[in-house]
Design a protein around this motif. Structure first.
Motif, PDB file in Angstrom:
ATOM      1  N   PHE A 200       5.803   1.854  18.128  1.00 14.57           N
ATOM      2  CA  PHE A 200       4.782   2.058  17.247  1.00 14.57           C
ATOM      3  C   PHE A 200       4.507   0.997  16.300  1.00 14.57           C
ATOM      4  O   PHE A 200       3.426   0.569  15.886  1.00 14.57           O
ATOM      5  CB  PHE A 200       5.122   3.193  16.319  1.00 14.57           C
ATOM      6  N   GLN A 201       5.633   0.059  16.054  1.00 16.65           N
ATOM      7  CA  GLN A 201       5.558  -1.263  15.189  1.00 16.65           C
ATOM      8  C   GLN A 201       4.883  -2.219  16.188  1.00 16.65           C
ATOM      9  O   GLN A 201       4.137  -2.849  15.485  1.00 16.65           O
ATOM     10  CB  GLN A 201       7.014  -1.719  14.877  1.00 16.65           C
ATOM     11  N   ALA A 202       5.119  -2.285  17.355  1.00 16.12           N
ATOM     12  CA  ALA A 202       4.332  -3.232  18.381  1.00 16.12           C
ATOM     13  C   ALA A 202       2.969  -2.951  18.387  1.00 16.12           C
ATOM     14  O   ALA A 202       2.248  -3.634  18.399  1.00 16.12           O
ATOM     15  CB  ALA A 202       5.235  -2.813  19.691  1.00 16.12           C
ATOM     16  N   PHE A 203       2.558  -1.566  18.267  1.00  9.73           N
ATOM     17  CA  PHE A 203       1.215  -1.021  18.139  1.00  9.73           C
ATOM     18  C   PHE A 203       0.514  -1.448  17.247  1.00  9.73           C
ATOM     19  O   PHE A 203      -0.524  -2.203  17.040  1.00  9.73           O
ATOM     20  CB  PHE A 203       1.225   0.501  18.216  1.00  9.73           C
ATOM     21  N   LEU A 204       1.289  -1.534  15.802  1.00  7.48           N
ATOM     22  CA  LEU A 204       0.316  -2.082  14.696  1.00  7.48           C
ATOM     23  C   LEU A 204       0.330  -3.489  14.878  1.00  7.48           C
ATOM     24  O   LEU A 204      -0.825  -3.854  14.482  1.00  7.48           O
ATOM     25  CB  LEU A 204       1.463  -1.439  13.352  1.00  7.48           C
ATOM     26  N   ALA A 205       1.380  -4.230  15.253  1.00  5.82           N
ATOM     27  CA  ALA A 205       1.167  -5.792  15.239  1.00  5.82           C
ATOM     28  C   ALA A 205       0.295  -6.139  16.362  1.00  5.82           C
ATOM     29  O   ALA A 205      -0.580  -6.989  16.140  1.00  5.82           O
ATOM     30  CB  ALA A 205       2.507  -6.221  15.934  1.00  5.82           C
ATOM     31  N   ALA A 206       0.065  -5.172  17.371  1.00  5.73           N
ATOM     32  CA  ALA A 206      -1.077  -5.479  18.538  1.00  5.73           C
ATOM     33  C   ALA A 206      -2.532  -5.653  17.866  1.00  5.73           C
ATOM     34  O   ALA A 206      -3.503  -6.132  18.440  1.00  5.73           O
ATOM     35  CB  ALA A 206      -1.052  -4.527  19.702  1.00  5.73           C
ATOM     36  N   LEU A 207      -2.681  -4.820  16.857  1.00  3.50           N
ATOM     37  CA  LEU A 207      -3.829  -4.588  16.101  1.00  3.50           C
ATOM     38  C   LEU A 207      -4.133  -5.920  15.006  1.00  3.50           C
ATOM     39  O   LEU A 207      -5.202  -6.120  14.412  1.00  3.50           O
ATOM     40  CB  LEU A 207      -4.038  -3.390  15.057  1.00  3.50           C
TER      41      LEU A 207
END
Length: 469
Positions: free
Chosen positions: A136-143
């Motif tokens: 989920f941290q990676a998801f936020l970073a992808a944004l």
């Protein structure tokens, strides 16, 4: 972090995830900024099934294996959020691009997933929880957001989460709608159109149960501050529901997927999809059951068909079903922006085509406001609309139709072929154009679009696009 083999990939098709998503949505809506954005611009009240379908598609794109698709979806979400800003009823500003707010959305999804496993009697191990948190941290970073807006470690996350729950969340209007109104008035998905008695009976039972389960699953500090009553036995009901829904995981792999369920709910029985034949047979049996239900709870008569075989709407019906996309009782810019958003998503538009479509709808809004907003309050009521229906068909609406045609006509040959038609309408081309030319020309497209948007005539292709829930 993404694609098959990731922790989220296993979670996405877990039927318990549906309950977790509802819980996460309530916690998101309880944040003042998110609640204000939802009440001003979201279509979750009037078009909940469409909103759910789009959310699932977005998550699928973001957590899929294709990095290019993820980048395009992240860019689309950022453009969408850039258009959502304003002030709430207490004059507090909100901005959907606020990194702290976006971090809270991700936090609710992660925490609700962890809670889902715990309530099902299968708590995640420390290692699995940390892996899911990293995804989920990676998801936020992808944004494109700084990952620092979520605490760097899982240990620090729980302190952050508890602080937001205890200090920032409120009993906002969207929270009350989701918990106490949305399920009571939830419209039938396209799959169950024409079966109002069956849907009403099922909703009457399921709505209160889902509300009670969701309230019982919320953090106790928030329930206490928000004054949300927990019904006796709700905790037992909640755990039983998670356990019962979780049993679906024992079915053979591939039998239940989020994408499959979403597609099935949005499937029209008269579609050319092979599954439609099964749905048609099922509907026949359900109609017999509905006839028995109607003997107990009579429903109002269905609308009479027009002389030419079409189905006309009253001005009030058209206003509520098509124009008032946010379901707040009046027409303003967020309603037309929601139309542009749905059309852009259907066509998977990039810049500058997306902005061109939004600008066309913005011009139409200014034209409508000038012609119909008689009291100058910045919005158009159903009464103001009904009094001046012909004013809808101005030059700006024609421009919307032309821009939409250009966006749909991907190859620029000035006709819409079968594949382009399906992309926009998600339906079968040959059946819906039976007896007409194979190609959908610009003039025919514009004429049909204007007829739908001004004539209040029900349409087998435009209703699923802009009117269906």
């Amino acid at each position: 972090m993404f694609g098959p083999g990731s922790q989220f990939h296993e979670l996405f098709d877990d039927p318990r995830w549906a309950l977790a998503i509802i819980r996460a949505t309530v916690l998101e809506a309880a944040h003042p900024q998110i609640g204000a954005a939802l009440i001003d611009s979201s279509t979750f009240v009037a078009h909940p099934w469409r909103r759910l379908r789009n959310t699932l598609l977005s998550l699928q794109r973001m957590f899929g294996a294709d990095d290019h698709t993820r980048q395009r979806e992240a860019a689309r979400l950022n453009r969408l959020h850039a258009r959502l800003n304003g002030a709430d009823a207490r004059n507090r500003s909100y901005d959907a691009l606020d990194p702290a707010v976006r971090a809270w959305v991700v936090a609710t999804l992660f925490e609700s997933a962890v809670t889902m496993y715990r309530m099902s009697g299968q708590p995640l191990s420390q290692e699995a929880t940390e892996r899911l948190y990293a995804e989920f941290q990676a998801f936020l970073a992808a944004l494109g957001d700084d990952s620092g807006h979520l605490p760097p470690s899982l240990h620090e996350f729980w302190s952050y989460y508890d602080r937001v729950v205890e200090e920032e969340l409120e009993n906002t209007e969207p929270v009350r709608i989701i918990l106490y109104n949305l399920f009571d008035h939830l419209p039938a998905p396209p799959l169950l159109h024409g079966l109002p008695a069956v849907w009403a009976a099922g909703r009457a039972v399921a709505g209160p149960v889902i509300g009670a389960i969701t309230v019982a699953s919320l953090p106790e500090p928030f329930r206490r501050r928000a004054g949300l009553p927990e019904l006796p036995g709700a905790q037992t009901l909640m755990q039983g529901a998670y356990l019962a829904v979780g049993l679906a995981r024992l079915l053979p792999e591939g039998w239940i997927t989020a994408e499959g369920v979403s597609d099935l709910l949005s499937l029209s029985p008269d579609s050319d999809d092979p599954r439609a034949r099964t749905i048609t047979a099922l509907r026949d049996k359900m109609k017999r059951a509905a006839a028995l239900i109607r003997l107990i709870t009579p429903l109002p008569p269905e609308p009479e068909p027009a002389a030419d075989g079409g189905m006309r709407r009253s001005a009030e019906e058209f206003f509520a079903e098509v124009l008032d996309q946010t379901g707040n009782g009046y027409l303003d810019w967020p309603d037309l922006a929601a139309m542009a958003r749905e059309l852009s998503a259907r066509l998977d538009l990039d810049e500058p085509e997306e902005s061109r479509l939004y600008n066309a709808f913005a011009d139409w809004w200014r034209e409508l406001q000038s012609a119909l907003d008689t009291d100058g309050d910045g919005c158009i009521s159903a009464q103001e609309y009904a009094a001046a229906v012909p004013s809808l068909a101005g030059p700006a609406l024609i421009k919307v139709a032309e821009v939409l045609f250009d966006a749909t006509d991907k190859d620029g040959d000035q006709t819409i072929d079968a594949d382009e038609y399906r992309t926009l309408f998600h339906t079968a081309f040959l059946r819906d154009t039976a007896g007409t030319e194979v190609a959908y020309t610009r003039s025919t497209f514009v004429k049909d679009f204007l007829s739908f948007m001004t004539g209040r005539r029900r349409s087998t292709v435009y209703d699923p696009l802009l009117a269906d829930a």
